[in-house]
Scaffold this active site. Structure first.
Site, PDB file in Angstrom:
ATOM      1  N   PHE A   1       0.808  -1.228   0.000  1.00  0.00           N
ATOM      2  CA  PHE A   1       0.000   0.000   0.000  1.00  0.00           C
ATOM      3  C   PHE A   1       0.836   1.271   0.000  1.00  0.00           C
ATOM      4  CE2 PHE A   1      -0.832   2.857   3.623  1.00  0.00           C
ATOM      5  CZ  PHE A   1       0.121   2.406   4.528  1.00  0.00           C
ATOM      6  N   LYS A   2       2.136   1.167   0.322  1.00  0.00           N
ATOM      7  CA  LYS A   2       2.992   2.359   0.295  1.00  0.00           C
ATOM      8  C   LYS A   2       2.974   3.027  -1.092  1.00  0.00           C
ATOM      9  CE  LYS A   2       5.132   1.596   4.472  1.00  0.00           C
ATOM     10  NZ  LYS A   2       4.229   0.593   5.018  1.00  0.00           N
ATOM     11  N   ASP A   3       2.690   2.230  -2.133  1.00  0.00           N
ATOM     12  CA  ASP A   3       2.604   2.794  -3.484  1.00  0.00           C
ATOM     13  C   ASP A   3       1.520   3.861  -3.605  1.00  0.00           C
ATOM     14  OD1 ASP A   3       4.602   1.173  -4.588  1.00  0.00           O
ATOM     15  OD2 ASP A   3       3.190  -0.430  -5.064  1.00  0.00           O
TER      16      ASP A   3
ATOM     17  N   LEU B   1       3.453   6.779  -2.373  1.00  0.00           N
ATOM     18  CA  LEU B   1       4.778   7.024  -2.960  1.00  0.00           C
ATOM     19  C   LEU B   1       4.762   7.105  -4.477  1.00  0.00           C
ATOM     20  CD1 LEU B   1       7.026   5.148  -0.433  1.00  0.00           C
ATOM     21  CD2 LEU B   1       7.265   7.539  -1.124  1.00  0.00           C
TER      22      LEU B   1
END
Ligand SMILES: *Cc1c(COP(=O)(O)O)cnc(C)c1O
Length: 498
Positions: free
Chosen positions: A114-116, A119
């Site tokens: 989920f960091k995408d 980011l």
């Protein structure tokens, strides 16, 4: 819309534009940036988002917070970040597990975590922020990573004009898949280096570079380079996360799972408290949310906090199968404290945390917090059996972090007798943690986590997502591994080569 520090106790607080907040990352007093006021959306406004694409939903929500960005700029950032090429099949789809439990899948981006969601867009926002603040120097992003953040940051920053990125990871502290993901990173502005040591060594090395004034002056004067971080406390990483809570609500409307105005619960697998804090902002903006369930693993410092009002980091650290939540200091909780208790108390709590390792929030403030939040946790065996149960009962494959959320969502519904539709936030593809997912269902851990990818897919018939599919065949571009003591030299050499 202006931003202030969580720790600014002055009457006329110093205020910053969003571009300044995104460029600076952290306020000068060590506090985090929060919006001065929260924009409101009516139910009609929310209903109107239903017919928009994810990109347009994002543009609408971001425009309320990033008022110094033009419509064209936001349009460009959002449409490039959440395009079909990067998020095949949609940025944040919901999946129905059963009539009252949904999964919000935030892992369809280029690194399968989920960091995408943040980011992919934050580098574009930063790049524009540098122009807006008349920054002419080159920016070098330095990252120490325990795995997921490094790869997501590399993917987000690759080929961004005027910015370079260098990532350090512990040679023996990341999985083989994570190592391959980083070592094969493409892009003309990226650099990756392994450290002989653990994550703390990598992080301490990066911290000591950031706090070395003389070093920063030299690279500034001689090379025209400034340093910045891709840290999760940057407002530019938090604000894109508000969007998918609205988006999930709209998709539930679309599925006729709820009617406009009905409340929903979100259950969020939590580490640094960034993701769930974004949900809280959505609630303050008017999204009909009943409860935010804060789901922790065995590092359950937040569960205890919501129960007792005491935050106490002096406890044993557990390495779990949901490693992205193995955190004892949840930095973004400071933002919630500032909203609820004000900057004076927040400042004193943070001082106590730094000096004594704990603090206790007043009962009346806790009452306000508990009106929105419930803290629950899942141990290792419950996490594993949840993966197995959800697979055998519903044919739905979930990763270890998502399993913590599903377990807590089910426990909440049972123990709090609340039948509100609940959305468990799914933060990683099951293939990102394939070995532990495989072991949870089939009882035996595969020999390597690369082998686990194919095994899990063979057994379950669930396709491996394309960013992980050919992982062992990629060209390795970065092979260097160094002593932590040489990190500064390595950064210095890289800067000279720019
Ligand atoms: C980072 C991460 C989390 C924790 O999110 P926070 O915003 O730090 O609370 C949960 N799951 C996965 C897979 C992550 O990568």
């Amino acid at each position: 819309m202006n931003y202030v520090s969580t720790r600014d106790t002055s009457k006329d607080k110093l205020s910053y534009t969003s571009a300044e907040a995104i460029k600076l990352g952290l306020a000068f007093d060590g506090g985090l940036f929060i919006p001065r006021e929260i924009p409101a959306l009516s139910l009609n406004d929310i209903g109107a988002l239903k017919d928009l694409s994810y990109t347009d939903r994002a543009k609408k929500i971001l425009s309320l917070f990033l008022t110094d960005y033009t419509d064209e700029e936001l349009e460009q950032c959002c449409s490039e970040a959440y395009c079909e090429d990067s998020f095949k099949g949609g940025a944040a789809p919901i999946y129905k597990i059963n009539d009252s439990l949904y999964s919000l899948e935030l892992w369809h981006g280029p690194t399968c975590a989920f960091k995408d969601m943040a980011l992919q867009i934050m580098p574009k926002l930063l790049s524009k922020a540098l122009v807006k603040t008349n920054e002419t120097r080159k920016t070098l992003i330095l990252v120490a990573t325990s795995g997921d953040t490094g790869k997501a940051a590399l993917e987000g920053y690759k080929n961004i004009e005027g910015i370079n990125i260098m990532v350090f990871y512990p040679n023996d502290g990341v999985s083989t898949v994570q190592k391959l993901q980083m070592a094969s990173q493409t892009g003309n502005n990226v650099n990756v280096c392994a450290i002989h040591g653990n994550f703390d060594d990598a992080q301490n090395g990066v911290k000591s570079i950031f706090s070395d004034k003389a070093f920063k002056e030299v690279i500034n004067d001689e090379n025209g380079v400034i340093l910045s971080s891709a840290n999760s406390i940057n407002w530019g990483r938090l604000v894109p996360q508000i969007v998918y809570y609205f988006s999930a609500y709209c998709d539930l409307l679309d599925n006729a799972a709820i009617s406009l105005g009905d409340k929903v619960n979100f259950c969020v697998p939590t580490g640094n408290f960034g993701n769930i804090f974004a949900a809280y902002i959505a609630k303050l903006m008017g999204l009909p949310i009943n409860k935010l369930i804060c789901a922790s693993n065995s590092n359950n410092v937040l569960t205890d906090f919501f129960k007792t009002g005491e935050y106490n980091k002096k406890r044993e650290f557990h390495s779990t199968i949901s490693p992205s939540m193995d955190i004892l200091i949840s930095s973004n909780l400071e933002r919630l404290l500032s909203f609820i208790c004000g900057s004076e108390k927040t400042q004193s709590y943070m001082t106590m945390l730094a000096n004594e390792g704990n603090y206790k929030v007043d009962a009346e403030d806790m009452e306000k917090i508990n009106a929105s939040f419930v803290g629950l946790w899942a141990n290792e065996s419950d996490t594993a059996s949840t993966i197995k149960n959800v697979w055998t009962k519903y044919g739905y494959l979930i990763d270890t972090h998502t399993a913590v959320a599903v377990k807590c969502a089910e426990e909440y519904r049972r123990d709090f007798t609340d039948n509100t539709v609940t959305v468990a936030v799914s933060t990683a593809s099951p293939y990102k943690f394939a070995a532990d997912v495989y072991a949870s269902i089939y009882g035996k851990k595969p020999e390597s986590d690369v082998a686990a990818l194919a095994l899990l897919s063979e057994k379950t018939g669930v396709e491996i997502p394309y960013p992980l599919a050919d992982i062992e065949k990629r060209e390795i571009r970065f092979k260097k591994s160094i002593d932590p003591a040489n990190m500064k030299n390595e950064v210095s050499d890289y800067i000279k080569s720019l």
